[in-house]
Design a protein around this motif. Structure first.
Motif, short mmCIF file in Angstrom:
data_model
loop_
_atom_site.label_atom_id
_atom_site.label_comp_id
_atom_site.label_asym_id
_atom_site.label_seq_id
_atom_site.Cartn_x
_atom_site.Cartn_y
_atom_site.Cartn_z
N SER A 1 0.82 -1.20 0.00
CA SER A 1 0.00 0.00 0.00
C SER A 1 0.86 1.26 0.00
O SER A 1 1.94 1.29 0.60
N ASP A 2 0.37 2.29 -0.66
CA ASP A 2 1.05 3.58 -0.63
C ASP A 2 1.12 4.15 0.78
O ASP A 2 1.94 5.02 1.07
N ARG A 3 0.23 3.69 1.65
CA ARG A 3 0.17 4.21 3.02
C ARG A 3 1.00 3.38 3.99
O ARG A 3 1.02 3.66 5.19
N ALA A 4 1.68 2.37 3.48
CA ALA A 4 2.54 1.55 4.34
C ALA A 4 3.82 2.30 4.68
O ALA A 4 4.42 2.96 3.83
N LYS B 1 10.82 3.83 -3.67
CA LYS B 1 10.73 5.03 -4.50
C LYS B 1 9.30 5.50 -4.75
O LYS B 1 9.08 6.41 -5.53
N THR B 2 8.34 4.90 -4.08
CA THR B 2 6.96 5.38 -4.17
C THR B 2 6.90 6.81 -3.64
O THR B 2 7.45 7.10 -2.57
N PRO B 3 6.26 7.75 -4.37
CA PRO B 3 6.21 9.14 -3.91
C PRO B 3 5.65 9.27 -2.50
O PRO B 3 4.70 8.58 -2.13
N ASP B 4 6.27 10.15 -1.71
CA ASP B 4 5.84 10.46 -0.34
C ASP B 4 5.93 9.25 0.60
O ASP B 4 5.28 9.22 1.65
N ARG B 5 6.71 8.26 0.23
CA ARG B 5 6.88 7.09 1.09
C ARG B 5 7.59 7.49 2.38
O ARG B 5 8.58 8.22 2.36
N LYS B 6 7.07 7.03 3.52
CA LYS B 6 7.71 7.29 4.81
C LYS B 6 8.66 6.12 5.11
O LYS B 6 8.24 4.96 5.15
N GLY C 1 15.98 8.58 1.22
CA GLY C 1 14.80 9.43 1.26
C GLY C 1 14.02 9.35 2.56
O GLY C 1 12.85 9.75 2.61
N GLY C 2 14.65 8.86 3.61
CA GLY C 2 13.97 8.74 4.89
C GLY C 2 14.84 9.19 6.03
O GLY C 2 15.85 9.87 5.85
N VAL C 3 14.46 8.80 7.24
CA VAL C 3 15.22 9.12 8.46
C VAL C 3 16.21 7.99 8.71
O VAL C 3 15.86 6.81 8.64
N LEU C 4 17.44 8.34 9.02
CA LEU C 4 18.49 7.36 9.28
C LEU C 4 18.78 7.28 10.77
O LEU C 4 19.11 8.29 11.40
N ILE C 5 18.66 6.08 11.33
CA ILE C 5 19.09 5.80 12.70
C ILE C 5 20.33 4.92 12.58
O ILE C 5 20.24 3.76 12.19
#
Length: 333
Positions: free
Chosen positions: A80-83, A104-109, A123-127
């Motif tokens: 899902s795009d919301r996953a 690479k899905t747009p706006d993927r968290k 494209g995300g947060v790195l821990i």
């Protein structure tokens, strides 16, 4: 990066997403599977929807972890795009190629949790904690952050990850906290003897035959300080080996020879490229060499892929290893 970790991005992603998809690197090993399964079980216990997607699914030698309800091959189902996406034990595109369409899905968290120095911008947060012995160590810390205790299944998975990336507690990355975590996981139900038996007993005939071939064809350079072997596709076909035979672990064989400080394994791929796996006693930073060829890893263990034959890969990598060894003191044998 060391010190306290801010787990807020991971916690928020888990509780604010419709579903969590956990990804890891190609050719998933014990730490990748152990960390993914350990985190997924925690997320599941919190009443959240979660699944793990790995390149090829769960390796055969790790199926004793009973992953069938959580681990699937990449693409087994629509995402899902919301996953929300959690990436464990890697932070580079070349290690995530089969899952790039998901990332690479747009706006993927996306939240990446890793312990390797080599990182790309996913494209995300790195821990990131490069002092952590394994990704499973970071997952264990997240359990503590959530004031949760691993159940037997999660403790077993995390123990597998910890043991995998410390060479069963032989590597130089071990420290007092390594053994403290191992003890904690044993108290939670992990059984080291049983785990070891399941991982290292009952090797396939094909793997044993490949191992014999490796031992009989191994070569040495720089006065015996470099030990290497090459496995061509024709060898793999001849012995009837498959990916499930776990040939990647053979890279440790040259390091068992007295005087060898660096092991180099060159595996020909079906497309003609060569996957190089390197191990060091710690005197040579093999990750630095692999980074120069688009790979990465840790100082004592790293890998890369060269778009040349194993023979040409040997001609490229051996001089670089020799040059690195030439500035290091010789060890007594």
């Amino acid at each position: 990066m060391t010190g306290e970790i801010d787990w807020t991005p991971l916690r928020n992603l888990i509780f604010q997403s419709e579903e969590i998809i956990i990804l890891s690197h190609v050719r998933p090993d014990g730490d990748a599977v152990g960390a993914c399964l350990g985190l997924a079980l925690l997320i599941q216990s919190q009443g959240r929807k979660v699944r793990i997607e790995l390149d090829g699914g769960c390796p055969a030698n790790l199926r004793f972890l009973e992953p069938q309800d959580l681990i699937f091959p990449i693409g087994a189902d629509a995402v899902s795009d919301r996953a929300g996406i959690v990436v464990l034990d890697t932070g580079t595109w070349n290690q995530l190629r089969p899952a790039s369409h998901i990332l690479k899905t747009p706006d993927r968290k996306i939240v990446v949790v890793d312990h390797h120095r080599t990182q790309d911008d996913l494209g995300g947060v790195l821990i990131l904690d490069t002092d952590a012995e394994a990704a499973s160590v970071l997952v264990a810390r997240y359990y503590r952050e959530m004031k949760a205790t691993p159940d037997v299944r999660a403790a077993t998975a995390l123990f597998v990850g910890l043991a995998n990336d410390t060479g069963w507690f032989r590597h130089s990355n071990c420290k007092p906290s390594t053994f403290e975590l191992a003890a904690e996981l044993v108290r939670c139900g992990a059984q080291p003897t049983s785990i070891y038996e399941k991982l290292f007993s009952g090797e396939s005939i094909a793997r044993q035959r490949v191992k014999g071939h490796v031992l009989s064809t191994m070569s040495f350079h720089s006065g015996g300080r470099i030990g290497l072997f090459k496995l061509h596709q024709s060898d793999i076909i001849k012995f009837g080996a498959t990916p499930e035979d776990g040939l990647g672990g053979l890279v440790d064989l040259p390091r068992q020879v007295a005087g060898v400080q660096v092991a180099l394994a060159l595996y020909e791929q079906p497309d003609g490229a060569t996957r190089a796996s390197l191990r060091s006693d710690g005197t040579v930073d093999v990750a630095a060499i692999c980074v120069g060829h688009g790979g990465g890893g840790h100082k004592p263990a790293a890998g890369c892929t060269l778009k040349v034959s194993p023979d040409l890969a040997e001609a490229i990598l051996v001089p670089e290893l020799v040059a690195s060894l030439d500035v290091q003191p010789r060890i007594a044998t």
